[in-house]
Design a protein around this motif. Structure first.
Motif, mmCIF file in Angstrom:
data_model
loop_
_atom_site.group_PDB
_atom_site.id
_atom_site.type_symbol
_atom_site.label_atom_id
_atom_site.label_comp_id
_atom_site.label_asym_id
_atom_site.label_seq_id
_atom_site.Cartn_x
_atom_site.Cartn_y
_atom_site.Cartn_z
ATOM 1 N N MET A 66 0.854 -1.193 0.000
ATOM 2 C CA MET A 66 0.000 0.000 0.000
ATOM 3 C C MET A 66 0.884 1.235 0.000
ATOM 4 S SD MET A 66 -2.970 -1.016 2.726
ATOM 5 C CE MET A 66 -4.215 0.087 2.120
ATOM 6 N N ARG A 67 0.373 2.281 -0.648
ATOM 7 C CA ARG A 67 1.087 3.552 -0.713
ATOM 8 C C ARG A 67 0.112 4.688 -0.410
ATOM 9 N NH1 ARG A 67 5.808 3.138 -4.140
ATOM 10 N NH2 ARG A 67 6.014 0.988 -4.820
ATOM 11 N N PHE A 68 0.563 5.623 0.417
ATOM 12 C CA PHE A 68 -0.237 6.788 0.736
ATOM 13 C C PHE A 68 0.631 8.024 0.526
ATOM 14 C CE2 PHE A 68 -1.635 3.316 3.465
ATOM 15 C CZ PHE A 68 -2.988 3.253 3.162
ATOM 16 N N ASP A 69 0.125 8.967 -0.247
ATOM 17 C CA ASP A 69 0.855 10.203 -0.510
ATOM 18 C C ASP A 69 0.000 11.396 -0.094
ATOM 19 O OD1 ASP A 69 3.300 9.100 -1.712
ATOM 20 O OD2 ASP A 69 1.930 8.353 -3.247
ATOM 21 N N GLU A 70 -0.546 11.314 1.111
ATOM 22 C CA GLU A 70 -1.443 12.343 1.629
ATOM 23 C C GLU A 70 -0.698 13.536 2.213
ATOM 24 O OE1 GLU A 70 -4.709 11.765 1.081
ATOM 25 O OE2 GLU A 70 -4.065 9.881 0.206
ATOM 26 N N HIS A 71 0.542 13.330 2.632
ATOM 27 C CA HIS A 71 1.309 14.398 3.273
ATOM 28 C C HIS A 71 2.227 15.086 2.265
ATOM 29 C CE1 HIS A 71 -0.070 13.211 7.210
ATOM 30 N NE2 HIS A 71 0.373 11.975 7.034
ATOM 31 N N SER A 72 2.571 16.330 2.562
ATOM 32 C CA SER A 72 3.484 17.078 1.698
ATOM 33 C C SER A 72 4.792 17.420 2.406
ATOM 34 C CB SER A 72 2.811 18.368 1.218
ATOM 35 O OG SER A 72 2.451 19.177 2.333
ATOM 36 N N ASP A 73 4.970 16.920 3.625
ATOM 37 C CA ASP A 73 6.184 17.194 4.380
ATOM 38 C C ASP A 73 6.537 15.961 5.214
ATOM 39 O OD1 ASP A 73 8.356 18.562 5.398
ATOM 40 O OD2 ASP A 73 7.207 20.283 6.107
ATOM 41 N N VAL A 74 7.619 16.033 5.948
ATOM 42 C CA VAL A 74 8.170 14.897 6.689
ATOM 43 C C VAL A 74 7.137 14.203 7.581
ATOM 44 C CG1 VAL A 74 9.056 16.404 8.533
ATOM 45 C CG2 VAL A 74 10.057 14.157 8.198
ATOM 46 N N VAL A 75 7.118 12.871 7.522
ATOM 47 C CA VAL A 75 6.267 12.059 8.395
ATOM 48 C C VAL A 75 7.046 11.810 9.686
ATOM 49 C CG1 VAL A 75 5.061 9.858 8.682
ATOM 50 C CG2 VAL A 75 5.108 10.974 6.438
ATOM 51 N N HIS A 76 6.473 12.226 10.801
ATOM 52 C CA HIS A 76 7.156 12.127 12.097
ATOM 53 C C HIS A 76 6.821 10.865 12.870
ATOM 54 C CE1 HIS A 76 8.898 16.106 12.005
ATOM 55 N NE2 HIS A 76 7.746 16.569 11.586
ATOM 56 N N ASP A 77 5.583 10.378 12.723
ATOM 57 C CA ASP A 77 5.187 9.227 13.528
ATOM 58 C C ASP A 77 4.095 8.442 12.831
ATOM 59 O OD1 ASP A 77 5.299 7.517 15.693
ATOM 60 O OD2 ASP A 77 4.203 8.829 17.050
ATOM 61 N N LEU A 78 4.056 7.156 13.141
ATOM 62 C CA LEU A 78 3.013 6.240 12.664
ATOM 63 C C LEU A 78 2.532 5.448 13.867
ATOM 64 C CD1 LEU A 78 4.777 4.757 9.515
ATOM 65 C CD2 LEU A 78 2.907 6.409 9.506
ATOM 66 N N HIS A 79 1.243 5.168 13.891
ATOM 67 C CA HIS A 79 0.692 4.326 14.951
ATOM 68 C C HIS A 79 -0.290 3.356 14.319
ATOM 69 C CE1 HIS A 79 -0.599 3.027 18.876
ATOM 70 N NE2 HIS A 79 -1.845 3.150 18.462
ATOM 71 N N PHE A 80 -0.131 2.069 14.662
ATOM 72 C CA PHE A 80 -0.987 1.019 14.122
ATOM 73 C C PHE A 80 -1.875 0.476 15.222
ATOM 74 C CE2 PHE A 80 -1.537 -3.560 12.957
ATOM 75 C CZ PHE A 80 -2.370 -3.350 11.865
ATOM 76 N N GLU A 81 -3.153 0.403 14.940
ATOM 77 C CA GLU A 81 -4.132 -0.140 15.875
ATOM 78 C C GLU A 81 -4.586 -1.489 15.338
ATOM 79 O OE1 GLU A 81 -6.034 -0.265 19.334
ATOM 80 O OE2 GLU A 81 -4.784 1.413 18.732
ATOM 81 N N LEU A 82 -4.066 -2.569 15.953
ATOM 82 C CA LEU A 82 -4.289 -3.921 15.443
ATOM 83 C C LEU A 82 -5.746 -4.362 15.429
ATOM 84 C CD1 LEU A 82 -3.078 -6.471 14.256
ATOM 85 C CD2 LEU A 82 -2.621 -7.265 16.559
ATOM 86 N N PRO A 83 -6.500 -4.204 16.514
ATOM 87 C CA PRO A 83 -7.860 -4.750 16.446
ATOM 88 C C PRO A 83 -8.687 -4.173 15.293
ATOM 89 C CG PRO A 83 -7.322 -4.130 18.690
ATOM 90 C CD PRO A 83 -6.203 -3.631 17.811
ATOM 91 N N ARG A 84 -8.457 -2.899 14.975
ATOM 92 C CA ARG A 84 -9.246 -2.247 13.914
ATOM 93 C C ARG A 84 -8.490 -2.152 12.593
ATOM 94 N NH1 ARG A 84 -12.228 2.766 16.559
ATOM 95 N NH2 ARG A 84 -13.230 2.674 14.552
#
Length: 115
Positions: free
Chosen positions: A88-106
């Motif tokens: 999967m690829r997401f190009d929603e941001h136009s500047d540096v990505v600082h953090d990612l959080h994954f929520e497993l149940p959902r």
């Protein structure tokens, strides 16, 4: 076993996270690489040298076989370590990505950026 002083990235390592089972370490770096290293051998079991077009700033495990990554240009990628390419690829941001959080149940991935 692996060499204790082995350098996993050619440039700065910017993010490091344990796998959900605790047996591996995901890392991402300014050299644009992403990898999963076995903790017993200290050797990469999955590595992409040019995972992004720019430096990878953050990584986060996504269940037993996945990892999410974000780069300095705002790109977010989802990888399956059983494959070589992004699933999967997401190009929603136009500047540096600082953090990612994954929520497993959902099965949700959240990202934050400077934009």
């Amino acid at each position: 076993g692996g060499r204790p002083g082995a350098k996993p990235h050619a440039d700065a390592c910017r993010s490091v996270k344990f796998s959900p089972d605790g047996g591996a370490l995901f890392s991402a770096g300014s050299d644009r690489s992403v990898q999963r290293r076995d903790l017993e051998t200290n050797r990469p079991v999955w590595k992409l040298r040019a995972a992004h077009a720019s430096a990878v700033n953050v990584c986060t495990p996504l269940g037993p076989h996945g990892v999410g990554t974000g780069d300095d240009e705002g790109a977010v990628r989802v990888w399956d370590v059983r494959q070589r390419g992004a699933v999967m690829r997401f190009d929603e941001h136009s500047d540096v990505v600082h953090d990612l959080h994954f929520e497993l149940p959902r099965l949700q991935l959240a990202s934050c950026s400077s934009d």
